[in-house]
Design a protein around this motif. Structure first.
Motif, PDB file in Angstrom:
ATOM      1  N   ASP A 130       0.812  -1.214   0.000  1.00  0.00           N
ATOM      2  CA  ASP A 130       0.000   0.000   0.000  1.00  0.00           C
ATOM      3  C   ASP A 130       0.846   1.265   0.000  1.00  0.00           C
ATOM      4  N   LYS A 131       2.148   1.134   0.236  1.00  0.00           N
ATOM      5  CA  LYS A 131       2.986   2.321   0.358  1.00  0.00           C
ATOM      6  C   LYS A 131       3.626   2.697  -0.976  1.00  0.00           C
ATOM      7  N   ASP A 132       4.194   3.897  -0.999  1.00  0.00           N
ATOM      8  CA  ASP A 132       4.961   4.368  -2.144  1.00  0.00           C
ATOM      9  C   ASP A 132       4.110   4.479  -3.404  1.00  0.00           C
ATOM     10  N   GLY A 133       2.884   4.983  -3.278  1.00  0.00           N
ATOM     11  CA  GLY A 133       2.005   5.137  -4.431  1.00  0.00           C
ATOM     12  C   GLY A 133       2.505   6.207  -5.387  1.00  0.00           C
ATOM     13  N   ARG A 134       2.397   5.921  -6.664  1.00  0.00           N
ATOM     14  CA  ARG A 134       2.721   6.858  -7.726  1.00  0.00           C
ATOM     15  C   ARG A 134       1.590   6.846  -8.741  1.00  0.00           C
ATOM     16  N   ILE A 135       1.552   7.833  -9.620  1.00  0.00           N
ATOM     17  CA  ILE A 135       0.481   7.940 -10.607  1.00  0.00           C
ATOM     18  C   ILE A 135       1.049   7.703 -12.001  1.00  0.00           C
ATOM     19  N   GLY A 136       0.390   6.835 -12.755  1.00  0.00           N
ATOM     20  CA  GLY A 136       0.781   6.556 -14.122  1.00  0.00           C
ATOM     21  C   GLY A 136      -0.344   6.868 -15.092  1.00  0.00           C
ATOM     22  N   VAL A 137      -0.025   6.851 -16.385  1.00  0.00           N
ATOM     23  CA  VAL A 137      -1.031   7.091 -17.421  1.00  0.00           C
ATOM     24  C   VAL A 137      -0.853   6.043 -18.516  1.00  0.00           C
ATOM     25  N   ALA A 138      -1.973   5.553 -19.026  1.00  0.00           N
ATOM     26  CA  ALA A 138      -1.989   4.562 -20.088  1.00  0.00           C
ATOM     27  C   ALA A 138      -3.056   4.955 -21.105  1.00  0.00           C
ATOM     28  N   TRP A 139      -3.011   4.334 -22.277  1.00  0.00           N
ATOM     29  CA  TRP A 139      -4.046   4.611 -23.290  1.00  0.00           C
ATOM     30  C   TRP A 139      -4.503   3.304 -23.925  1.00  0.00           C
ATOM     31  N   SER A 140      -5.667   3.354 -24.560  1.00  0.00           N
ATOM     32  CA  SER A 140      -6.230   2.147 -25.157  1.00  0.00           C
ATOM     33  C   SER A 140      -7.073   2.509 -26.380  1.00  0.00           C
ATOM     34  N   TRP A 146      -4.665  -2.118 -22.867  1.00  0.00           N
ATOM     35  CA  TRP A 146      -4.030  -0.876 -22.436  1.00  0.00           C
ATOM     36  C   TRP A 146      -2.520  -0.904 -22.655  1.00  0.00           C
ATOM     37  N   THR A 147      -1.984   0.239 -23.042  1.00  0.00           N
ATOM     38  CA  THR A 147      -0.547   0.423 -23.192  1.00  0.00           C
ATOM     39  C   THR A 147      -0.091   1.497 -22.219  1.00  0.00           C
ATOM     40  N   ARG A 148       0.837   1.140 -21.339  1.00  0.00           N
ATOM     41  CA  ARG A 148       1.377   2.122 -20.413  1.00  0.00           C
ATOM     42  C   ARG A 148       2.188   3.169 -21.170  1.00  0.00           C
ATOM     43  N   LEU A 149       2.067   4.422 -20.734  1.00  0.00           N
ATOM     44  CA  LEU A 149       2.861   5.487 -21.312  1.00  0.00           C
ATOM     45  C   LEU A 149       4.004   5.888 -20.392  1.00  0.00           C
ATOM     46  N   GLN A 150       3.676   6.385 -19.201  1.00  0.00           N
ATOM     47  CA  GLN A 150       4.736   6.747 -18.275  1.00  0.00           C
ATOM     48  C   GLN A 150       4.159   7.101 -16.914  1.00  0.00           C
ATOM     49  N   GLN A 151       5.055   7.275 -15.958  1.00  0.00           N
ATOM     50  CA  GLN A 151       4.692   7.759 -14.630  1.00  0.00           C
ATOM     51  C   GLN A 151       4.669   9.283 -14.672  1.00  0.00           C
ATOM     52  N   LEU A 152       3.692   9.874 -14.000  1.00  0.00           N
ATOM     53  CA  LEU A 152       3.628  11.331 -13.932  1.00  0.00           C
ATOM     54  C   LEU A 152       4.643  11.852 -12.918  1.00  0.00           C
ATOM     55  N   THR A 153       5.119  13.053 -13.153  1.00  0.00           N
ATOM     56  CA  THR A 153       6.038  13.694 -12.216  1.00  0.00           C
ATOM     57  C   THR A 153       5.228  14.569 -11.268  1.00  0.00           C
ATOM     58  N   LEU A 154       4.996  14.065 -10.068  1.00  0.00           N
ATOM     59  CA  LEU A 154       4.260  14.787  -9.038  1.00  0.00           C
ATOM     60  C   LEU A 154       5.132  14.873  -7.792  1.00  0.00           C
ATOM     61  N   GLN A 155       4.789  15.781  -6.898  1.00  0.00           N
ATOM     62  CA  GLN A 155       5.561  15.958  -5.673  1.00  0.00           C
ATOM     63  C   GLN A 155       5.098  14.966  -4.610  1.00  0.00           C
TER      64      GLN A 155
END
Length: 218
Positions: A130-140, A146-155
């Motif tokens: 449950d820890k170290d969550g990050r946000i990614g984006v994919a498209w279909s 679905w094809t992963r694109l990348q991880q978003l750069t957030l603080q």
């Protein structure tokens, strides 16, 4: 606008939903939450994505989360649930993928995509999945493959906390009366910090992938 929202609320409230409402996803140790639902005009169907347990071919829970999908013509009778995005073999989203936020026919980094999904990912290496969550984006092309694109750069904070989660995005129409927001992406996400505090943050981006900057904290 208020009348339209009220009418939609009445329609959904009076529809012949199953009990409980939504796509069925039965099985031992199953759970279903965090849905993203939209109406697809081209197919005349409701489409739903949500977070559920990751299972193997025999339907057994094997740990971690996956993103599931089903669709319906009337929001009452749904197709069989199927996993459409599972954790990657290695990397930042190799244990959990969860919290889908799906958009239809939007321009992402200059390319029009039929379906775009923002999601939470975690690798589980900090001692808890449950820890170290990050946000990614994919498209279909169809909402299923679905094809992963990348991880978003957030603080996001370090892996000592929950990281970033529950990313929910909208695309502002190009013709929005406020030129500062026309055509931009606006999103909210939550974060639990090492000191135990939790915040909800608002961010925006010009192309949906790059330059996500804080727009304030509600």
């Amino acid at each position: 606008m208020r009348r339209m929202i009220f009418a939609l609320g009445v329609l959904l409230a009076t529809a012949a939903f199953t009990d409980p409402p939504g796509p069925p996803n039965p099985g031992p140790q199953r759970y279903n939450y965090g849905p993203s639902v939209l109406w697809d005009d081209s197919a005349l169907r409701w489409r739903a994505w949500w977070c559920g347990a990751r299972v193997n071919a025999q339907g057994q829970n094997i740990g971690g989360d996956a993103i599931w999908y089903a669709d319906s013509a009337d929001a009452a009778t749904w197709t069989a649930a199927q996993m459409v995005l599972q954790p990657s073999a290695a990397g930042w989203d190799s244990y959990h993928v969860c919290d889908p936020s799906v958009l239809r026919n939007v321009k992402l980094a200059g390319v029009v995509r039929p379906y775009v999904m923002y999601y939470t990912g975690a690798d589980g290496l900090s001692g808890s999945g449950d820890k170290d969550g990050r946000i990614g984006v994919a498209w279909s092309p169809d909402g299923i493959a679905w094809t992963r694109l990348q991880q978003l750069t957030l603080q996001c904070q370090s892996n000592q906390d929950m990281g970033c989660q529950h990313f929910s995005a909208v695309k502002i129409l190009e013709g929005n009366p406020d030129p500062a927001f026309g055509g931009r992406y606006v999103a909210t996400y939550s974060q639990s910090k090492p000191d135990g505090s939790t915040g909800t943050y608002v961010v925006e981006s010009g192309d949906g992938i790059h330059g996500w900057g804080n727009a304030g904290v509600p």
